[in-house]
Design a protein around this motif. Sequence first.
Motif, PDB file in Angstrom:
ATOM      1  N   MET A 197       0.841  -1.205   0.000  1.00 50.61           N
ATOM      2  CA  MET A 197       0.000   0.000   0.000  1.00 50.61           C
ATOM      3  C   MET A 197       0.883   1.264   0.000  1.00 50.61           C
ATOM      4  O   MET A 197       0.624   2.215  -0.719  1.00 50.61           O
ATOM      5  CB  MET A 197      -0.965   0.007   1.193  1.00 50.61           C
ATOM      6  CG  MET A 197      -1.995  -1.110   1.165  1.00 50.61           C
ATOM      7  SD  MET A 197      -2.862  -1.285  -0.414  1.00 50.61           S
ATOM      8  CE  MET A 197      -3.906   0.152  -0.453  1.00 50.61           C
ATOM      9  N   ALA A 198       1.932   1.253   0.817  1.00 50.68           N
ATOM     10  CA  ALA A 198       2.801   2.438   0.891  1.00 50.68           C
ATOM     11  C   ALA A 198       3.503   2.674  -0.444  1.00 50.68           C
ATOM     12  O   ALA A 198       3.598   3.816  -0.922  1.00 50.68           O
ATOM     13  CB  ALA A 198       3.826   2.273   2.004  1.00 50.68           C
ATOM     14  N   GLN A 199       3.988   1.585  -1.068  1.00 52.23           N
ATOM     15  CA  GLN A 199       4.770   1.730  -2.299  1.00 52.23           C
ATOM     16  C   GLN A 199       3.887   1.924  -3.535  1.00 52.23           C
ATOM     17  O   GLN A 199       4.368   2.348  -4.579  1.00 52.23           O
ATOM     18  CB  GLN A 199       5.690   0.515  -2.451  1.00 52.23           C
ATOM     19  CG  GLN A 199       6.736   0.471  -1.344  1.00 52.23           C
ATOM     20  CD  GLN A 199       7.468  -0.845  -1.236  1.00 52.23           C
ATOM     21  OE1 GLN A 199       7.633  -1.567  -2.213  1.00 52.23           O
ATOM     22  NE2 GLN A 199       7.927  -1.163  -0.034  1.00 52.23           N
ATOM     23  N   MET A 200       2.614   1.619  -3.398  1.00 51.32           N
ATOM     24  CA  MET A 200       1.672   1.842  -4.503  1.00 51.32           C
ATOM     25  C   MET A 200       1.507   3.340  -4.768  1.00 51.32           C
ATOM     26  O   MET A 200       1.338   3.775  -5.893  1.00 51.32           O
ATOM     27  CB  MET A 200       0.320   1.227  -4.103  1.00 51.32           C
ATOM     28  CG  MET A 200      -0.696   1.115  -5.180  1.00 51.32           C
ATOM     29  SD  MET A 200      -0.308  -0.148  -6.404  1.00 51.32           S
ATOM     30  CE  MET A 200      -0.719  -1.693  -5.626  1.00 51.32           C
ATOM     31  N   TYR A 201       1.536   4.123  -3.673  1.00 53.27           N
ATOM     32  CA  TYR A 201       1.233   5.556  -3.800  1.00 53.27           C
ATOM     33  C   TYR A 201       2.421   6.463  -3.496  1.00 53.27           C
ATOM     34  O   TYR A 201       2.339   7.668  -3.715  1.00 53.27           O
ATOM     35  CB  TYR A 201       0.056   5.917  -2.872  1.00 53.27           C
ATOM     36  CG  TYR A 201      -1.160   5.106  -3.226  1.00 53.27           C
ATOM     37  CD1 TYR A 201      -1.893   5.411  -4.380  1.00 53.27           C
ATOM     38  CD2 TYR A 201      -1.543   4.002  -2.480  1.00 53.27           C
ATOM     39  CE1 TYR A 201      -2.981   4.639  -4.756  1.00 53.27           C
ATOM     40  CE2 TYR A 201      -2.631   3.228  -2.849  1.00 53.27           C
ATOM     41  CZ  TYR A 201      -3.342   3.557  -3.987  1.00 53.27           C
ATOM     42  OH  TYR A 201      -4.410   2.787  -4.365  1.00 53.27           O
ATOM     43  N   SER A 202       3.475   5.899  -2.919  1.00 61.88           N
ATOM     44  CA  SER A 202       4.601   6.758  -2.546  1.00 61.88           C
ATOM     45  C   SER A 202       5.907   5.994  -2.676  1.00 61.88           C
ATOM     46  O   SER A 202       5.911   4.795  -2.960  1.00 61.88           O
ATOM     47  CB  SER A 202       4.434   7.244  -1.099  1.00 61.88           C
ATOM     48  OG  SER A 202       4.705   6.188  -0.195  1.00 61.88           O
ATOM     49  N   ASP A 203       6.977   6.728  -2.434  1.00 61.63           N
ATOM     50  CA  ASP A 203       8.304   6.119  -2.424  1.00 61.63           C
ATOM     51  C   ASP A 203       8.800   6.227  -0.978  1.00 61.63           C
ATOM     52  O   ASP A 203       9.398   7.235  -0.608  1.00 61.63           O
ATOM     53  CB  ASP A 203       9.182   6.927  -3.402  1.00 61.63           C
ATOM     54  CG  ASP A 203      10.596   6.409  -3.443  1.00 61.63           C
ATOM     55  OD1 ASP A 203      10.824   5.287  -2.965  1.00 61.63           O
ATOM     56  OD2 ASP A 203      11.475   7.131  -3.947  1.00 61.63           O
ATOM     57  N   VAL A 225      12.585   6.395  11.259  1.00 63.34           N
ATOM     58  CA  VAL A 225      12.002   7.614  10.681  1.00 63.34           C
ATOM     59  C   VAL A 225      11.797   7.329   9.189  1.00 63.34           C
ATOM     60  O   VAL A 225      12.764   7.012   8.485  1.00 63.34           O
ATOM     61  CB  VAL A 225      12.935   8.831  10.865  1.00 63.34           C
ATOM     62  CG1 VAL A 225      12.303  10.094  10.282  1.00 63.34           C
ATOM     63  CG2 VAL A 225      13.281   9.027  12.336  1.00 63.34           C
ATOM     64  N   VAL A 226      10.548   7.416   8.738  1.00 58.19           N
ATOM     65  CA  VAL A 226      10.247   7.086   7.338  1.00 58.19           C
ATOM     66  C   VAL A 226       9.740   8.332   6.622  1.00 58.19           C
ATOM     67  O   VAL A 226       8.854   9.027   7.117  1.00 58.19           O
ATOM     68  CB  VAL A 226       9.197   5.954   7.238  1.00 58.19           C
ATOM     69  CG1 VAL A 226       8.922   5.601   5.769  1.00 58.19           C
ATOM     70  CG2 VAL A 226       9.649   4.718   7.995  1.00 58.19           C
ATOM     71  N   LYS A 227      10.349   8.578   5.455  1.00 55.93           N
ATOM     72  CA  LYS A 227       9.888   9.702   4.629  1.00 55.93           C
ATOM     73  C   LYS A 227       9.169   9.127   3.404  1.00 55.93           C
ATOM     74  O   LYS A 227       9.726   8.290   2.687  1.00 55.93           O
ATOM     75  CB  LYS A 227      11.085  10.557   4.189  1.00 55.93           C
ATOM     76  CG  LYS A 227      10.653  11.748   3.347  1.00 55.93           C
ATOM     77  CD  LYS A 227      11.827  12.659   3.044  1.00 55.93           C
ATOM     78  CE  LYS A 227      11.395  13.854   2.215  1.00 55.93           C
ATOM     79  NZ  LYS A 227      12.521  14.717   1.862  1.00 55.93           N
ATOM     80  N   PHE A 228       7.936   9.577   3.209  1.00 51.52           N
ATOM     81  CA  PHE A 228       7.128   9.118   2.072  1.00 51.52           C
ATOM     82  C   PHE A 228       7.016  10.278   1.083  1.00 51.52           C
ATOM     83  O   PHE A 228       6.432  11.311   1.418  1.00 51.52           O
ATOM     84  CB  PHE A 228       5.690   8.797   2.503  1.00 51.52           C
ATOM     85  CG  PHE A 228       5.583   7.781   3.613  1.00 51.52           C
ATOM     86  CD1 PHE A 228       5.308   6.456   3.337  1.00 51.52           C
ATOM     87  CD2 PHE A 228       5.736   8.161   4.948  1.00 51.52           C
ATOM     88  CE1 PHE A 228       5.189   5.523   4.363  1.00 51.52           C
ATOM     89  CE2 PHE A 228       5.617   7.235   5.976  1.00 51.52           C
ATOM     90  CZ  PHE A 228       5.346   5.914   5.673  1.00 51.52           C
ATOM     91  N   VAL A 229       7.558  10.093  -0.100  1.00 57.09           N
ATOM     92  CA  VAL A 229       7.350  11.106  -1.142  1.00 57.09           C
ATOM     93  C   VAL A 229       6.300  10.542  -2.101  1.00 57.09           C
ATOM     94  O   VAL A 229       6.507   9.470  -2.675  1.00 57.09           O
ATOM     95  CB  VAL A 229       8.668  11.426  -1.882  1.00 57.09           C
ATOM     96  CG1 VAL A 229       8.402  12.368  -3.050  1.00 57.09           C
ATOM     97  CG2 VAL A 229       9.671  12.035  -0.929  1.00 57.09           C
TER      98      VAL A 229
END
Length: 361
Positions: A197-203, A225-229
């Motif tokens: 789900m996270a990688q479907m919409y972000s990096d 610490v996770v950064k989602f772009v």
Amino acid sequence: MPPRLPPLPALRDFIHLYNLRAKKILSQNFLMDMNLTRKIVRAAGVREGDWVCEVGPGPGGITRGILEAGAERVDVIEIDQRFIPALQHLSEAAEGRLNIHRADVLKLCIAEVWRQQDFACSSSHWIDETLPPAHVIGNLPFNIASPLIIKYLREMSNRVGPWSFGRVPLTLTFQLEVARRLCSPIDNEARSRISIMAQMYSDPKLVFVIPGSCFVPPPKVDVGVVKFVPRTVPAASSPFEVVEKLVRQVFHYRQKHVIKGLKTLYPEDMAEERAHEILREVRVSPSTTSIRLGVEEFAAMAAVYERQCNEVPGLFLYDYTKKKMTLSDLVSLPNSIPSPYPFKNAARIPSEGVRLNEFSM
Ligand SMILES: C[S@@+](CC[C@H](N)C(=O)[O-])C[C@H]1O[C@@H](n2cnc3c(N)ncnc32)[C@H](O)[C@@H]1O
């Protein structure tokens, strides 16, 4: 030069001044080391003049780092009244740059707050490689961070909330095990529903690890610490709910063949045929396992499942744990057919039958 903060009491003294003891029952673990709070702010990429929403500021360690970095406007959302006087102290020092909202982050709409302030965001286009000058940042209790990331990914997919302003980066802390899952590559033991789900919409990137011992009081686990772009183009061309349901069922039997999980999407009389239909169309072997599938393959499977939900009214609401509810019972319920994904044309629609690992992480 970023606007300076006048001298403030050290964080530890601040906490004593306002008698702020962490409530263990609320999983409050404070970051008292300004080197670490500044490191989070740097990893998030906050620059002079940016707008930042911080969720769960507590006594304001990360907030200070954000203000020091020169953010033009900082909105903090804190549920616990006890922290408000300390945050007000910080707000006075920040001379109008810090705005406090006593609210539940799961309920307050950040976009409304930004919109009321006429946040003008020139680079808000989704295809624009340049990120908007805005950020969402937070070190929240672990039991809030997990539901919050699902809410945020849903908002990201629908480009609502903060993501109505474009590809606003999101930086959050998680217990390290969850952080590793979020960022897990294909064919890795940590690969799970939340990775897809996270990688479907972000990096998502695990930017650094904070040992549990650095928090007050220290939690039993280390923190990631996770950064989602947000991706310029989402991998999926189906609505979030369709993708989420398919991914959830496929991961239901993590160690077993993928066909077993897929079959749980259907009533028994059609399971065999419809589950194989999905795998045939996307050319995935029924005997592979969920962790060996790329994000693009999940996106392609979701597209076929969405089509099936349109062909068979009620199928979308079918829940194999409530077998008594038949398709004819479900068909009359609201949302028995999923609404189309509003950004379908923006999504990269995978060509049929190709084993698509372009986005597999
Ligand atoms: C783990 S503490 C961290 C505090 C601070 N960010 C730090 O790093 O020191 C989490 C903070 O989030 C707040 N919080 C918890 N649930 C919240 C919610 N639903 N909405 C807003 N704030 C929340 C807590 O009251 C607490 O201040």
